[in-house]
Motif scaffolding. Structure first.
Motif, PDB file in Angstrom:
ATOM      1  N   GLN A 259      34.731  58.526  43.326  1.00 44.92           N
ATOM      2  CA  GLN A 259      34.033  57.246  43.190  1.00 44.92           C
ATOM      3  C   GLN A 259      32.979  57.297  42.085  1.00 44.92           C
ATOM      4  N   THR A 262      34.666  57.231  38.646  1.00 43.37           N
ATOM      5  CA  THR A 262      35.097  55.878  38.320  1.00 43.37           C
ATOM      6  C   THR A 262      33.899  54.980  38.014  1.00 43.37           C
ATOM      7  N   TRP A 324      41.343  45.360  42.066  1.00 48.27           N
ATOM      8  CA  TRP A 324      39.997  45.089  42.565  1.00 48.27           C
ATOM      9  C   TRP A 324      40.066  43.924  43.546  1.00 48.27           C
ATOM     10  N   SER A 335      38.909  49.796  46.029  1.00 50.82           N
ATOM     11  CA  SER A 335      37.927  49.250  45.090  1.00 50.82           C
ATOM     12  C   SER A 335      37.754  47.762  45.351  1.00 50.82           C
ATOM     13  N   SER A 356      32.367  48.072  44.108  1.00 51.29           N
ATOM     14  CA  SER A 356      32.442  49.313  44.885  1.00 51.29           C
ATOM     15  C   SER A 356      33.697  50.054  44.453  1.00 51.29           C
ATOM     16  N   CYS A 357      33.509  51.191  43.813  1.00 50.45           N
ATOM     17  CA  CYS A 357      34.639  51.958  43.282  1.00 50.45           C
ATOM     18  C   CYS A 357      35.287  52.774  44.391  1.00 50.45           C
ATOM     19  N   LEU A 365      42.121  51.916  37.494  1.00 44.32           N
ATOM     20  CA  LEU A 365      41.078  50.940  37.808  1.00 44.32           C
ATOM     21  C   LEU A 365      40.422  50.398  36.541  1.00 44.32           C
TER      22      LEU A 365
END
Length: 377
Positions: A259, A262, A324, A335, A356-357, A365
């Motif tokens: 996370q 990213t 997303w 995500s 929010s990854c 992503l």
């Protein structure tokens, strides 16, 4: 286990001694009453004050926080217990004016009803307020750092020194950072709490919160008071949720690593893209909180915030994205995008977005978000 690495501690935390033939992770113990012996308090007797599945989770989380943990049914149950175990009628409680909006709603709608004064201070000003001595007379001070949703960072150690001098209890909401990203008890806080619904358990499939008290004499007194509060109000979780949380905790180190990787890439993308402004991520050089976060935090989180043109732009972004998803909460494996103004509790622009990854491939992503952002210009 404090001398072991994060990955080892999240996998092994709370484990019972090895026994041949026993499972690596015991199944949840489903029971409300238990068989009693001649001394009913010598063993488990009723699940509300505690049960075997809950105790192993509390040992695991307490080890990560560096104190004695109590787990609650939700994050708000943890926050309300921490405040009400300390403050009473005539006391003053200090909360962040830019933190989780339900905390402020709890203060305004419930604490004031019990005769507790609620003072709101912005995250970026609370260290200054503390240094001036304006916390004198407060019974309880709550920090949230990094703040949700704007990701400002507060100097925990500086506020801890002031609250100790003022005789107030300092609690830190560590939801965004998690115990692997920040250890408030080591910086002088009395209590650390979190909504474990989010990153700590990280799979978006349960509600949970916890409060961990320091191992100081005062911390242990607070732990005793909090335990009595939880037992009497019935705010503990059931066996299955406790088991799910302990199971999910094992991957925390791996999830946070992906996370954060990213988040760094997403923050750079947003900062360079004409469709976004006001990008915030404490791990990005140039962020207003970067210097303090680099000193205070052990690792960065996977939450990034930015502002798009307006509400329509956020909806268009979600429609153009394949990966997303529009959802509230954060810290999960998926995500997500959350337009915070829709909830009415945060003083943010209509196009303010909390990203929010998750743990999908970073390259996927970033590519997907790039395509979606390009449709906005």
């Amino acid at each position: 286990m404090s001398d072991l690495g994060d990955g080892t501690r999240v996998v092994r935390g709370g484990d019972e001694p090895v026994a041949p033939g026993a499972p690596l992770r015991p199944s949840p113990v489903f029971a409300a009453p238990y068989h009693l012996g001649e001394d009913p308090y010598a063993t488990d007797f009723y699940a509300r004050p505690g049960h075997p599945t809950l105790r192993v989770l509390e040992r695991a989380v307490g080890d990560l926080d560096g104190g004695e943990c109590l787990v609650f049914a939700t994050g708000m149950a943890a926050i309300s217990a921490a405040v009400l175990a300390v403050a009473g009628a005539g006391d003053r409680v200090v909360v962040p004016s830019d933190g989780y909006y339900q905390t402020r709603a709890f203060g305004e709608g419930e604490l004031t009803r019990f005769g507790i004064e609620v003072q709101q201070v912005p995250t970026l000003r609370i260290a200054e307020v503390a240094a001036r001595g304006d916390l004198d007379g407060a019974a309880f001070v709550l920090l949230e750092t990094p703040s949700n949703p704007e990701l400002d960072v507060c100097d925990i150690a500086a506020v801890a020194r002031a609250t100790q001098a003022a005789g107030a209890v300092l609690a830190v909401d560590n939801t965004t950072a998690t115990p692997l990203g920040q250890r408030p008890l080591d910086l002088g806080a009395d209590l650390v709490l979190a909504a474990d619904t989010k990153a700590l358990t990280g799979h978006s499939d349960l509600l949970m919160g916890h409060v961990t008290a320091s191992r100081s004499e005062r911390g242990q007194q607070l732990h005793t008071r909090l335990k009595a509060w939880r037992d009497r109000t019935g705010n503990g979780p059931g066996a299955f949720d406790a088991w799910l949380a302990h199971r999910s905790l094992s991957t925390l180190d791996l999830r946070l690593a992906r996370q954060a990787t990213t988040a760094a890439a997403v923050a750079d993308l947003l900062a360079d893209h004409p469709a976004a402004t006001g990008v915030r991520w404490p791990g990005r050089p140039g962020d207003p909180s970067y210097e303090l976060a680099s000193r205070q935090m052990l690792r960065m989180n996977g939450v990034v915030s930015a502002t798009l043109a307006d509400e329509a732009a956020v909806h268009a972004l979600v429609r153009a994205s394949d990966l997303w998803l529009a959802a509230t909460s954060f810290g999960g494996v998926h995500s997500t995008v959350d337009r915070r103004a829709q909830w009415g509790g945060d003083a943010v622009a209509e196009g303010f977005v909390r990203f929010s990854c998750g743990i999908e491939d970073t390259a996927d992503l970033v590519a997907d978000l790039t395509r979606a952002l390009d449709t906005l210009v």
